[in-house]
Design an enzyme around this catalytic site. Structure first.
Site, short mmCIF file in Angstrom:
data_model
loop_
_atom_site.label_atom_id
_atom_site.label_comp_id
_atom_site.label_asym_id
_atom_site.label_seq_id
_atom_site.Cartn_x
_atom_site.Cartn_y
_atom_site.Cartn_z
N LYS A 191 0.86 -1.18 0.00
CA LYS A 191 0.00 0.00 0.00
C LYS A 191 0.90 1.23 0.00
O LYS A 191 0.93 2.01 0.97
CB LYS A 191 -0.93 -0.02 1.22
CG LYS A 191 -2.07 -1.01 1.12
CD LYS A 191 -3.21 -0.52 0.22
CE LYS A 191 -3.98 0.60 0.89
NZ LYS A 191 -5.03 1.14 -0.02
N ASP A 224 -5.06 -3.69 -2.06
CA ASP A 224 -6.53 -3.75 -2.16
C ASP A 224 -6.96 -4.02 -3.61
O ASP A 224 -7.82 -4.86 -3.87
CB ASP A 224 -7.18 -2.48 -1.60
CG ASP A 224 -6.66 -1.20 -2.24
OD1 ASP A 224 -5.58 -1.22 -2.87
OD2 ASP A 224 -7.34 -0.16 -2.12
N ASP A 252 -5.66 -16.37 1.98
CA ASP A 252 -6.97 -16.96 2.29
C ASP A 252 -7.94 -16.74 1.13
O ASP A 252 -8.70 -17.63 0.75
CB ASP A 252 -7.57 -16.35 3.56
CG ASP A 252 -7.30 -17.21 4.80
OD1 ASP A 252 -6.30 -17.95 4.79
OD2 ASP A 252 -8.07 -17.13 5.77
MG MG Z 1 -4.00 -16.91 7.78
#
Ligand code: MG
Ligand code: IPM
Length: 365
Positions: A191, A224, A252
């Site tokens: 970022k 993002d 994830d």
């Molecule tokens: Mg994790």
């Protein structure tokens, strides 16, 4: 030649169940002339229950001296109220930090048989094969100052995002090296629009690239936007390199693209040891899943594929790794499904142990 050594830390929740299936696979390799010396230890809540700490010094020492560590999972609701310093997760974080496992490889690969299980359309995920390289020993996970402090009459929670140039450079190198063995593309995510550590990250990655890896295609994205692109068209990526916290989140998300968190392995690698092998810990990306623990419902594939990564990165047995991955693919193509892999149309789930047995049978076939 000495027999390579493995320390198994099965941990909590479904950890012991999925690790029992890995043991079957390790035993199978033993019958093929690739024996391993296996020892076991405690980590996480299991270690806390036995010793009052999520990782004893003795286990830490063993982890430092073996050729590779295999870890199941840590944590569970039973330990939620514990002080932060003895929470199960601290055991895992200590292993990562003290073994200096700075490069965490998290592949997200979509098995053809499971392309319809993704929450995304088949054409978006079929054939997906990307790797997230997550920095694992620094950043906001370890930065100081940290803590909950009193400020006037209210409390303030503080964590610090901190990266040195050398920490960024070494994980960047590992991503470029990996890309060279794949499709030669690296996308770095930070970022830099809001964080100084992100600006430095982008500068150092760019410098390392120009000086040593200009043959690799490099791009940059804000993390993002990267998350958005990962959901929109993940096949645009080959290797993604990012910091500890963004890597935790993005991996994830990437995992879910492939249909199940129960499928994804990871390797955490450090500097080479005296014997030339990297310091290494292998673990599934999924957690301890306390809601299904002890019921034989867990999917052992992520843990088994983590062992395949160990074969490849620690034991120079790339062919064995490919064989194991092919066995998993065969079993899935034959329709074997643990509960997490049943789609909306249902079907019959097989148990953790049966999935392990079928994979071992496919290895022999
Ligand atoms: Mg994790
Ligand atoms: C992971 C996990 C860990 C992390 C936890 C268990 C400490 O989420 O490996 O992704 O946050 O790194």
């Amino acid at each position: 030649m000495t027999t390579p050594s493995i320390l198994i830390l099965a941990g909590d929740g479904i950890g012991p169940e999925v690790m029992a299936e890995v043991r079957k696979v390790i035993d199978w390799f033993g019958t093929q002339g690739h024996a391993f010396e296996v020892e076991e230890g405690l980590v996480g809540g299991a270690a806390y229950d036995a010793h009052g700490t999520p990782l004893t010094d003795e286990t830490m020492e063993r982890a430092q001296s073996v050729d590779a560590v295999l870890l199941g999972a840590v944590g569970g609701p039973k330990y939620d109220a514990l002080d932060f310093s003895v929470k199960p997760e601290r055991g895992l974080l200590r292993l990562r930090k003290e073994m200096d496992l700075f490069s965490n490889l998290r592949p997200a690969q979509c098995f053809d048989a499971l392309a319809d299980f993704s929450s995304l359309k088949r054409e978006v995920v079929a054939g997906l094969d990307i790797v997230i390289v997550r920095e694992l020993t620094s950043g906001v996970y370890f930065g100081e100052p940290r803590g909950i402090f009193k400020e006037g009459n209210e409390r303030v929670g503080i964590n610090t995002q901190r990266y040195t140039e050398s920490e960024i450079a070494r994980v960047a190198r590992s991503a470029f090296e990996l890309a060279r063995r794949r499709r030669n593309k690296v996308c770095s995510m930070e970022k830099a629009n809001v964080m100084e550590s992100g600006i430095l990250w982008r500068e150092v990655v760019t410098e390392v690239h120009a000086a040593e890896y200009s043959d690799v295609e490099l791009s940059h994205m804000y993390a993002d936007a990267g998350a958005m692109q990962l959901c929109r068209w993940p096949k645009q990526f080959d290797v993604i390199v990012t910091d500890n916290l963004f890597g935790d989140l993005l991996s994830d998300a990437a995992a879910m693209l492939t249909g199940s968190l129960g499928m994804l392995p990871s390797a955490s690698l450090g500097a080479p040891m005296e014997n030339g092998r990297p310091k290494a810990l292998y673990e599934p990306v999924h957690g301890s899943a306390p809601d299904i623990a002890g019921q034989g419902k867990a999917n052992p594939i992520a843990c088994i594929l983590s062992f395949a990564m160990a074969l490849r990165y620690s034991f120079d047995l790339g062919e064995g790794a490919a064989r194991l991955e092919a066995a998993v693919e065969t079993v899935l193509a034959d329709g074997a499904r643990t509960a997490d892999l049943l789609g909306p149309e249902g079907g019959t789930a097989i148990s953790t142990a049966e999935m392990g047995d079928r994979i071992v049978a496919a290895l022999s076939a």
